[in-house]
Every structure is written in C-alpha cells, then in structure tokens.
Scaffold this active site. Structure first.
Site, PDB file in Angstrom:
ATOM      1  N   SER A 115     -28.388  -3.480  66.675  1.00  0.00           N
ATOM      2  CA  SER A 115     -29.097  -5.139  65.935  1.00  0.00           C
ATOM      3  C   SER A 115     -30.229  -5.745  66.945  1.00  0.00           C
ATOM      4  CB  SER A 115     -28.226  -5.860  66.724  1.00  0.00           C
ATOM      5  OG  SER A 115     -28.439  -7.450  66.543  1.00  0.00           O
ATOM      6  N   ARG A 364     -30.209  -0.438  59.456  1.00  0.00           N
ATOM      7  CA  ARG A 364     -28.814  -1.149  59.480  1.00  0.00           C
ATOM      8  C   ARG A 364     -29.133  -2.867  58.631  1.00  0.00           C
ATOM      9  NH1 ARG A 364     -24.166  -1.788  57.361  1.00  0.00           N
ATOM     10  NH2 ARG A 364     -22.413  -1.450  58.584  1.00  0.00           N
ATOM     11  N   THR A 400     -23.564 -11.934  66.378  1.00  0.00           N
ATOM     12  CA  THR A 400     -22.441 -10.896  67.101  1.00  0.00           C
ATOM     13  C   THR A 400     -21.817 -12.634  67.726  1.00  0.00           C
ATOM     14  OG1 THR A 400     -24.473  -9.506  67.252  1.00  0.00           O
ATOM     15  CG2 THR A 400     -22.508  -9.957  68.811  1.00  0.00           C
ATOM     16  N   CYS A 558     -34.573   3.888  51.141  1.00  0.00           N
ATOM     17  CA  CYS A 558     -33.721   4.340  51.635  1.00  0.00           C
ATOM     18  C   CYS A 558     -34.895   4.424  53.284  1.00  0.00           C
ATOM     19  CB  CYS A 558     -33.250   5.128  51.379  1.00  0.00           C
ATOM     20  SG  CYS A 558     -32.885   6.897  52.482  1.00  0.00           S
ATOM     21  N   CYS A 583     -28.363  10.741  56.540  1.00  0.00           N
ATOM     22  CA  CYS A 583     -28.143   9.214  56.079  1.00  0.00           C
ATOM     23  C   CYS A 583     -27.825   8.490  57.643  1.00  0.00           C
ATOM     24  CB  CYS A 583     -26.877   9.541  55.669  1.00  0.00           C
ATOM     25  SG  CYS A 583     -25.899   7.270  54.924  1.00  0.00           S
ATOM     26  N   CYS A 586     -26.767   2.606  56.704  1.00  0.00           N
ATOM     27  CA  CYS A 586     -27.202   1.267  56.733  1.00  0.00           C
ATOM     28  C   CYS A 586     -26.340   0.286  55.705  1.00  0.00           C
ATOM     29  CB  CYS A 586     -29.220   1.597  56.552  1.00  0.00           C
ATOM     30  SG  CYS A 586     -30.042   2.062  55.018  1.00  0.00           S
ATOM     31  N   CYS A 589     -28.655   1.918  49.870  1.00  0.00           N
ATOM     32  CA  CYS A 589     -28.851   1.874  48.976  1.00  0.00           C
ATOM     33  C   CYS A 589     -27.222   1.758  47.821  1.00  0.00           C
ATOM     34  CB  CYS A 589     -28.769   4.353  48.495  1.00  0.00           C
ATOM     35  SG  CYS A 589     -27.431   4.749  49.931  1.00  0.00           S
TER      36      CYS A 589
END
Length: 614
Positions: A115, A364, A400, A558, A583, A586, A589
């Site tokens: 984050s 992310r 959050t 991506c 990968c 996140c 895709c």
C-alpha cells in the site's frame, strides 16, 4: 448474457463472449493469421482440467485431514488481523475459549501486503488504544501536504483546504507490511493461531449450501498437472463462521459472489492498479513527513489516475512513491508500468530521485467502486471484510482504516452468536451488515460515493475536480443522487484499430527501469514445477481474440511480465506464453482481461512476492 454472435455452447460470463467471431469487431486482415484452431495447451490446472477425468490421478489418495475452529479468517491483512484481535479481546473479557485460526498465503505475515501508505489511525486507536506503548511502527506523522496538477513540463499547485478528502493532517506515513507484521504479533499474543504459507484454495459447503469452511491448497503437483511423488492433499478448516478478508478481488470471494448471488443489488466493482517503489534518496532531498500527490500528466484527461510520493522517517532517507491508474481505461496500448516510469522524469519529481537508489518494487489492484459497488456482506456461514468487498475511500486513497474497522465490526457481530458448547454449522450473522451501515465507515464512503464516477464526463479529470469542489467540499456529499459507474473494467477497452499506439521512452536505468529488473526487487518466487496459477478457461482465446482484436493487452497491463506473445515453434503464428513465476499477485489480469478468460487461483503456499515493508 450471451452475445448475438456467440459461437460457444456455454452461458457467457461477459457480454463480450470469449468465442465472439473476431470479424464482428473488424479484425485487421493481417491479424487473422494469428488465429489457430489447434491452440497449444497452456492451462494444466485442475480447476480447468478435473483430476477425476485424468487417468494419471487414478489411485491417488485424496482424503483430507479436517480440523474444527470457532472462526476461520482467510487473509492476514489489516481486516483479518483486526477481526482476529477483536474476537480474542472479547473472549478474554468474558473469560471464554474461542478458537480463531487465520490462514495466509504469504510465507510471512505482511510479505504480500502493499500500500502507499498514508494511514488514518482512527480504527487503530479503537482496536489498540495503547499502540504507541506497544511499539507500533508508526514513525512518521504527516507534517506537510502538497497536491499538484502536472502538465508535461510544469506543475500547477492546488491548495489543500481543510475538509478536502486529500487533507492528511493527523495521519501517519507507514510501510503497511511492517504494520501488518506487528498486528500479527499482537494477535499471537492474544492466542490467535496464524498459519502463514497456507493458501485458502477452496470454499467448503454444507449440504444445505451454507459455508462450512475452507480447504488449503494441495502441494506436489507437476507442471503438466500430474501428481508428484511428494503430492500432499491440503487440509480442511471448518468453522461456525468464516471471515473472508483476501484483499482486493479475492478468488474465493468470486466463488461466493456466484454461489450466493451477492452482487445482484449493487453496481459492478471498478478497480485501479497501484504500482509502488521504495527509494533511498540523497539526504538533502529528504523531507520526513512530507506527503505529495498529483494528477494529470502523463495520463490524458480521460484516464483516471494519479501519483503519490511520501517521505518516511525511519532512520534513513527513504521515500515511497507510486502511480495509480484506473482500470476502466480504453486504450489497449496503455501500460500502467511504463506510465509510472515516465512520470518519474517530470521536472517536479525527478530532482527528489536523482542520485538515489531504488530498493523495492511491487504492484496491487485496488477497489474504486465505493459504496454503490459493495455487495451483500453476509451469507450462511460467512462474512466479507476489508478490501475483499471494497471499503476503500477513493479520493482519500485510503482503505486500511475502513478495512480494519470492518474486521472489528465483524468480530463484534459474530462473537455473541458463537455457540458456547455446541458447534452451529453455517452461522448467518446479518447483524454485521447492519452495524457496518450504522458506523462511520458507511457514512464516510457515502459522502464520497459520487467523486469517482463523476470523472466520466467530457472534461474527464477536470470535470471530476469541479464536481468534487462543489458537491463534496461545499455540500459534503449530501446531494440526493448517486452516480453510476460505466460497467465492468474488462468491457472498456476499444479494439486496437480504433486507438493510437503509445510511444514510451526507453528506461534510462537511473530514474526509469525495465520490467524484469523491477520484478526482481519484489522478491517474487514460485515453485517452478507446478501448474500455472494464471488459468485460461479457453487456451485459444488469447490469440484468436485478445491478440487479434486488442493487440494483446495483457502483455501491457500486467506489471510483472507474466504474459508474452511469442512466435510458435513453426514460426507460422503467435502463441501466449505465461511466465507464472513472475506473478506478484496483483489480480489485474483477472480484472482487465477483455475476454474474461483469465482466472487467477492460488499457487502453492508461500509462492509470490516477498515484500519487505511495502
């Protein structure tokens, strides 16, 4: 919804069917040679190719060990850990034994957490009022707030007036992975059982359809989908109620949406991708406590997004910087990663980074739908918490505090309903949704509900900013209407022939970098000999449709170089290559694929990024 030109026999999951005739959308004649009826096999995962139909699995022991808890929490993020802590606090106050188990796919608590992050401490103050004495890693109170509109060469300062959602007075700049790790320590001290490295792969159901619990993933499956000698079945965790806090676009939540039809009365969720780096900068460029945000360049006015640059105070001159792009963009040639790299060369940004060293990278997806996109939150045996249903305050770029509060409210609703002696299967707790809608979380999200969809106008960014100034800053979101989003992000791409390719500058290796060297900084690792967890419902769709119509957008959206179009072995065409080991989890895709053919599932436990305080 089936397309009128649909050629498949299955019920489509998108208005744009994966088997739609490419000619219907005006495929360029030269693209037709890429399509092949003999598509190479890409997907070997058992979720696509069932094992009970594979002779290689005959005789393999498939029984799973089962264990019983009072509450199972999926995901050791801010929401899941807050829920677990609150449950144990309540149990301790009443001197009751309540077994709470938390499963987490990362190898360590916090290793998959990413984050910005500028934390609003309201929920933390409620959960652990003595967090300072306990040593919570909140070291950097915000001391300076800067907001800008960027043009290609200049900066237009925007005054940060009190009451605007971007005002960060009283907040803290944090490395959220470190805070999550600390929350895990608090949870363990209270007796919560944490199981990092165990990915929840399957939702289990009772015969009546209620949630029974979850099963962790199997291990020891070869890349071709066959069992290895080391094959071991996952285990089952049963509970009176299961809290699903997987984070944005959780793969189990998707199953639950379908099983219980949880999205029937809400808007489609809309998303963004956030990319982040951590740098060590020159001491003279370091301003601990400074928070900088910008909108505008390098994005055009009709592409939602912006940037952040936070100066941390953690003993060395660190800055966290990132770029967010709304996934409802329309140009298939856009690359969020390369937009991020280009942004760092802006005259207002580059001086902070020049002479510094990049030490971290990650990405992310994040929810941007707001209150109108929140699904039904409770169902027999389960509850959705945190960023899984989507409680992010988009104009604040903060989720959050709302995620933590949702976990706490879930615990407070569940605890009185837990049976003291006998197990109640499939416990339904609608009180959670009621308490959430009566809380400050719902009030906060309702007030900003129209800011994100207001950007869908002719003026784009600028029209949205005018709307925010009038209806949020003046009226505080009390307008008597709620704007709608434009539909699924996967439906927003235009065919490549209708768009202009974007020419991105080459990375200079000083401020901007290539994709693979960036992924290397994420610590990402997966067991190589396992089926790719990026599964395709139909292996022919990427070439026949995505490449033919949209020029293969997955190789650009991506942020980890997972998808590549490479020549076939005979050189006669192209094929999709999936580099699953890259990968970073996140989920972009799964969200943005225009054919909705990609389905992200969990890899073997512990696989994925190894973020260090991202």
């Amino acid at each position: 919804t089936k397309s009128p030109k649909c050629k498949c026999s299955l019920q489509c999951i998108s208005p744009r069917c994966p088997r739609l005739d490419p000619g219907a959308l005006g495929v360029r004649p030269t693209a037709r040679r890429w399509a092949s009826s003999d598509a190479p096999k890409i997907t070997t995962h058992y979720s696509i190719h069932p094992r009970d139909q594979d002779p290689r699995w005959e005789g393999t022991e498939m029984e799973r060990f089962a264990d019983q808890a009072d509450v199972v929490v999926v995901g050791a993020g801010p929401a899941g850990l807050s829920a677990a802590i609150r449950l144990k606090q309540l149990a301790l106050a009443e001197e009751r034994e309540v077994r709470v188990c938390v499963v987490e796919k990362a190898s360590q608590i916090g290793a998959h957490t990413l984050s910005g992050a500028c934390l609003e401490p309201s929920a933390l103050n409620e959960l652990l009022p003595d967090w300072k004495e306990r040593g919570a890693p909140l070291h950097t109170p915000v001391t300076e707030d800067i907001f800008s509109i960027l043009t290609e060469k200049h900066r237009i300062p925007v005054p940060m007036l009190p009451g605007l959602p971007m005002n960060n007075h009283g907040n803290y700049i944090v490395r959220l992975g470190n805070l999550v790790r600390w929350l895990g320590e608090q949870a363990e001290e209270l007796g919560v059982e944490l199981y990092p490295g165990y990915a929840a792969a399957e939702v289990l159901f009772h015969e009546d359809g209620s949630v029974k619990g979850i099963a962790t993933n199997d291990v020891g499956i070869a890349k071709d989908g066959s069992p290895k000698d080391t094959f071991e079945r996952g285990m089952e965790l049963h509970a009176q109620v299961t809290l699903f806090g997987e984070g944005c676009h959780g793969h189990l939540a998707k199953q639950l949406y379908r099983h219980f039809n949880l999205r029937q009365n809400c808007e489609p969720q809309t998303y963004a991708i956030g990319l982040k780096e951590v740098w060590v900068v020159r001491p003279e460029k370091w301003r601990p406590g400074r928070v900088e945000h910008s909108v505008g360049w390098p994005l055009n006015r009709n592409t939602y997004g912006g940037s952040f640059l936070y100066h941390l105070n953690e003993g060395e001159p660190l800055v966290a910087l990132g770029f967010v792009v709304g996934l409802d963009y329309s140009n298939p040639y856009l690359s969020p990663f390369r937009e991020f790299q280009r942004w760092k060369h802006h005259p207002f940004v580059a001086p902070t980074l020049e002479g510094g060293e990049r030490i971290g990278y990650g990405a992310r997806a994040l929810n941007e739908g707001g209150v109108q996109s929140i699904p039904e939150l409770t169902f027999p045996g389960g509850i959705l918490i945190g960023c899984s249903p989507g409680f992010m305050n988009v104009p604040k770029i903060k989720g959050t505090h709302t995620a933590m509060k949702s976990g706490m409210l879930a615990a407070e609703a569940v605890f009185p309903r837990l049976a003291k002696h006998n197990v109640i299967p499939g416990l339904h707790v609608p009180e959670y949704a009621e308490s959430l809608k009566a809380s400050w979380v719902w009030k906060e999200l309702h007030a900003v509900r129209n800011i994100r969809p207001s950007f869908h106008n002719y003026l784009g960014l600028y029209g949205g900013m005018v709307y925010t100034g009038i209806f949020y800053w003046i009226l505080r979101g009390k307008e008597p209407w709620t704007l709608k989003h434009c539909g699924l992000d996967s439906d927003q791409l235009k065919p490549a022939k209708e768009c202009t390719p974007i020419e991105y500058p080459r990375p200079d290796g000083k401020l901007s970098f290539d994709l693979l060297s960036s992924v290397a900084l994420s610590g990402t690792n997966h067991e190589g000999d396992q089926p790719a967890h990026l599964t395709l419902r139909d292996d022919s769709v990427p070439v026949e449709r995505n490449l033919a119509i949209y020029d293969g957008p997955e190789q650009r959206f991506c942020p980890a170089g997972v998808y590549e179009y490479v020549p076939t072995d005979d050189g006669a065409g192209m094929r999709l290559q999936i580099n699953a080991q890259n990968c970073v989890h996140c989920k972009t895709c799964d969200i943005k694929d225009p054919s909705q053919n990609i389905n992200w599932v969990v890899p073997e436990g512990s696989g994925g990024p190894a973020y260090n305080g991202m």
